[in-house]
Design an enzyme around this catalytic site. Structure first.
Site, PDB file in Angstrom:
ATOM      1  N   SER A   1      10.357 -32.888  71.117  1.00 53.10           N
ATOM      2  CA  SER A   1       9.701 -33.011  72.417  1.00 53.10           C
ATOM      3  C   SER A   1       9.590 -31.665  73.118  1.00 53.10           C
ATOM      4  O   SER A   1      10.536 -30.871  73.107  1.00 53.10           O
ATOM      5  CB  SER A   1      10.482 -33.972  73.319  1.00 53.10           C
ATOM      6  OG  SER A   1       9.829 -34.099  74.566  1.00 53.10           O
TER       7      SER A   1
ATOM      8  N   GLU B   1       2.573 -15.718  66.769  1.00 55.48           N
ATOM      9  CA  GLU B   1       2.672 -15.341  65.352  1.00 55.48           C
ATOM     10  C   GLU B   1       3.787 -16.113  64.657  1.00 55.48           C
ATOM     11  O   GLU B   1       3.648 -16.517  63.495  1.00 55.48           O
ATOM     12  CB  GLU B   1       2.928 -13.835  65.264  1.00 55.48           C
ATOM     13  CG  GLU B   1       2.986 -13.310  63.841  1.00 55.48           C
ATOM     14  CD  GLU B   1       3.126 -11.799  63.824  1.00 55.48           C
ATOM     15  OE1 GLU B   1       2.253 -11.115  64.381  1.00 55.48           O
ATOM     16  OE2 GLU B   1       4.126 -11.299  63.282  1.00 55.48           O
TER      17      GLU B   1
ATOM     18  N   ARG C   1       3.742 -12.393  69.832  1.00 52.35           N
ATOM     19  CA  ARG C   1       4.767 -12.538  68.789  1.00 52.35           C
ATOM     20  C   ARG C   1       5.221 -13.997  68.655  1.00 52.35           C
ATOM     21  O   ARG C   1       5.530 -14.448  67.549  1.00 52.35           O
ATOM     22  CB  ARG C   1       5.970 -11.641  69.087  1.00 52.35           C
ATOM     23  CG  ARG C   1       5.693 -10.136  69.022  1.00 52.35           C
ATOM     24  CD  ARG C   1       5.056  -9.673  67.741  1.00 52.35           C
ATOM     25  NE  ARG C   1       4.787  -8.238  67.745  1.00 52.35           N
ATOM     26  CZ  ARG C   1       3.681  -7.674  68.246  1.00 52.35           C
ATOM     27  NH1 ARG C   1       2.731  -8.386  68.816  1.00 52.35           N
ATOM     28  NH2 ARG C   1       3.524  -6.361  68.177  1.00 52.35           N
TER      29      ARG C   1
END
Lengths: 147, 147, 147, 147, 147, 147, 147, 147, 147, 147
Positions: free
Chosen positions: I114, I91, I88
């Site tokens: 960063s 995604e 997830r």
């Protein structure tokens, strides 16, 4: 690859004119699953079916011929699909793949579920905690035999 | 990766002692789909379930603890599965993936079928032309919302 | 993955004791193609067949049980095979893949040649300019149907 | 890549005008397997053959020159083919690849079946339980020799 | 994969005892190219050759049997080799691959240079600006023919 | 990527007008190997060379400038080449890669054969059992040194 | 792959006994860059160097022989490195790769910077806004020449 | 992706009109490394810089706006670069990657060399045995800290 | 790779003895995010921290030294993670990656967030429709500058 | 794929006319995160939202229809992103992926953080040592349940 171009014409027509897969399927007289797959370039239509689809989406006669040619199948641009809806199906195979294998072999012996002699039905399943997608798949069991 | 070793012990016990997924599922009191996936290292068992599974397959107490830990999921060794039975499911996504997407969006709007709030049932469907594998999947529809 | 270990035992026995696939196939009473594939971990043997194979290669009773379990199929370590003999078959698909597709569709319509309801026969074909490998494959045609 | 464009012109002519691979092969006077592969951009035609093919599909003189140039071979867009018909051949290599290797070596010693000095014949095999695809391949055995 | 273990034994013997490929090749009575490839698990030795190699590297009788079995060929762990010496050969194909293709086709027509009926010779070429590696390859031309 | 377009123009001119790599190389006054590689977009031409090549293939002045720009090298569309002629070279590296490495190190110590300070010569070698492709490669040995 | 095991022994000795690359380099009498690369399995040591390294890390005589054998080079487990420190170098090539190419060609013409006749020096560069890593690379320019 | 088109216009202008990266950098008043990277679509220019670059290469006002937009960075078409000049840098990381890591950690502790707060200088280093490419990189060390 | 073995010991101790990441973090006196990452082989511990972790999980003194060595980072076995929870996050980058890029550039100009000067906090957010996972990330903005 | 073309029109309008994501989000009346993702082809707009977006960027009516169609999601061209800003997020998952997994499971049990029922907020966090990017993510926890 002209079949691809016909698929794109169909999608453009659908988006810009607000058409529905369920409608064209009803006109063709077959399931929405098969007809949508066919319109998306995965199945082969006969002359009658191609005529109805061409009418519905406003396609040319040449486009209609392409709908009747067997397409090079496979609808996704990458080995692992990026679209979240489609990825969930890939994930189900990743998580449940060995489970499918074990249970089908326990029930039927060595063989596979056909992806050719196959049909499916996708319906909305009303539910209090939020409606559900219900998919029923049915594929012929094909046994490995000795020879 | 000890959970993997527990999975291998379970499979070895099953093969060499002729055990059945359906039997262990009945003992656990849950579906054969969920219990098999759990035994194959894809689901997390509670203490009672792990105890029954450990008994059935002859596992140690430490193995039992591993069954209760959340596993790193994904049961397949390659991105595109090589086993023919499992590949057919991958092929179905390849051929029907965009169809799933279109029909679910046409019915529900933008969102996905959950692979978490999900269940399924795999049964033998007797048929004159050869018995069929019937799989019923049900996953909650989850909508994308604006924010 | 114990089936893999049984395969390795079989290969080791064959190499170190100078055994022959044709011999074990004759003992099993089936084609050398099917029996070799089974010994190499790609097919499932019944009790009688597993007993003969185990005798021939000097396997244990547990090994014999593994021969009777449905294996996770796929015999090659990479997506594109590196071994020259096996690569040539991959090359044939690369060069002739679209030809197979066109000719089968021209003859049968949309569908596939089954790789499950399939058998083959590999023989030496004597020839003046050097003997040839002759492979005859026969797979049931499976048609895509509308639904 | 103009040869690719000639291939696309041929396919478009075939689809839109309802032509047949078997017909053009008969006109060329060679097997349908070789002629189809050549039309699909995998083989090199001589002037006579290219002329017949160009006539049949309505190609220009420049297209005809491309048919006579040796093409960059390989007809598939991905390492693992997505089209189900072509994938089944890939699967056969995955499942039977080591079997091919063992049986050819047992019969001939170390070497390969040539994919160049090769021919094949694809025919419909009538069968009560459903007609079958029968493919006969014949490739020269080439031995590795010491030096 | 026991042939791999034999290869590792040979390399270990060579490194720890300071042996030379040129020496073992001289004893076998064949080129250093073929003998080294064989010792590295890419060629098949006959009984006499395997006996000499086993003697030279101090291998067991079982190891010797493995040297006589046809190996699964392909000596590199990745598709693109990481070792700089080997990568340079890969780069030559990347840069000159289409040149090889054009020049061989211009001279011979459609076909390939065999990698089976093939031999080579690698020698040091003294040069004022630094010695050079000289590799002479010779492979039979194999023509595609019509059928 | 205009250099690519110049390469395509050259190939089109060659195919449609029946030109020869050997001819243009003779006009340029260099080996056919280097000139072909340059025409295929892998080497950089000076003004005189580019002028000759442009004349021979009928290129524009702008095309000529592109021939004089250093190209982004690498002539193949995939990591593992699909074309059978080119694949055989890849297979030679796969099978003989570690042999190249061992023999060059045995002769020269740690280092590589340069793919830059490199030349080669490809000739037809007449042979009773069928003519052969003979390729002679010569690359400077470059040693790794301590620092 | 025994050289790999020697590398692992060296790293284990370094971690558990708190050794320093700078120390072993001083003992060997060469740069820390070259000596570290050699200890990590990327360079070949001579007898004297290998003796010092073996002493420092407490290696066996056989290990010492492995240090003197030319290793199969390439120190990273994946094509795109996952470690953030190493990835930054990969990113520099991704972002600046075409810049390297343009500027070297503008200055030197067609050719490369050698990665073999190469040395480098990595030092801490004090800076008010935070110290910097300073890396100086020097590689011989190697020109492509005509032939 | 219009920034890509602007990059292509710049390269075309440079090749066909014989321009120099060093010249445009001098006009912009910054290093040739940064300016070349910016022209190749890897850095963002301010209005003044974009104006100078647009003048030098003859770009439109819209092109100038694209030079001022932050680009999607990454200048190479494949994960492993095929161009020999660029590949050598990839090889340096492959061979020296773990050495970079060990030496930076030995000097600075856990952290990385920044690829953002970074600059470099590429110069020709005259040398009797052939001139060398000298690249000086300087990147801020960034430490991982606890939290 | 001994750090990997220490990670496995920690996980095994946690699973079999029912330990908690929150507990060990409290003992170390740092966030659960940093301490868990460190225990999982992604961060470097100082002597005091390593001592506490070693005590808590029952590790040896040598293990403790490994905890203080900078690890080769990257915790996942595949480029695209197969575990649903981790996928997830992948995604989110796939869907929102360009959005992150546009919004950070709109606010800060060209540069990055960063991943080194970075911290995060993961908490349970109670919610009527089901509790939520709340993750707060904070990374220093690093600007690309001209030079 | 016309949605892609609409995305490109939006980006071109933004770059050449100096528009802002924050402005269009304010007009739509939703978060800049959701609106930017939608404009970049990852979310579906309703008629009102699409009208505002079309007005702001000067799109046609047909473009507006495409904004209302559910897109094929996934905004990045490669599995591992090459752009440094986006890569840092990928690196965070690589380094912290198993930490996310352990801490979410420790707090919630087996399940995932939804990437669908998800929202986020990205803000500038002023800081003396340099401003920071602060991202707050909130996703519903979804539990795996037994069935």
């Amino acid at each position: 690859m002209s079949r691809l171009e016909v698929t794109e014409k169909i999608i453009t027509a659908k988006v810009t004119r607000g058409l529905k897969w369920a409608d064209v399927a009803a006109k063709v007289g077959l399931s929405k699953e098969w007809v949508t797959a066919a319109c998306l370039g995965q199945m082969t239509l006969d002359a009658r079916q191609a005529g109805i689809v061409a009418d519905y989406f406003g396609l040319s006669e040449e486009d209609q011929r392409w709908l009747m040619a067997v397409p090079y199948k496979g609808s996704l641009p990458t080995q692992v699909p990026t679209d979240p809806l489609i990825y969930r199906f890939y994930e189900l195979i990743s998580v449940y793949g060995t489970t499918f294998k074990e249970l089908i072999h326990e029930e039927f012996g060595d063989g596979i579920m056909s992806a050719i002699d196959f049909k499916m039905d996708l319906v909305r399943e009303p539910h209090d905690a939020g409606d559900r997608v219900n998919i029923q798949m049915s594929g012929k069991f094909l046994a490995y035999k000795t020879y």
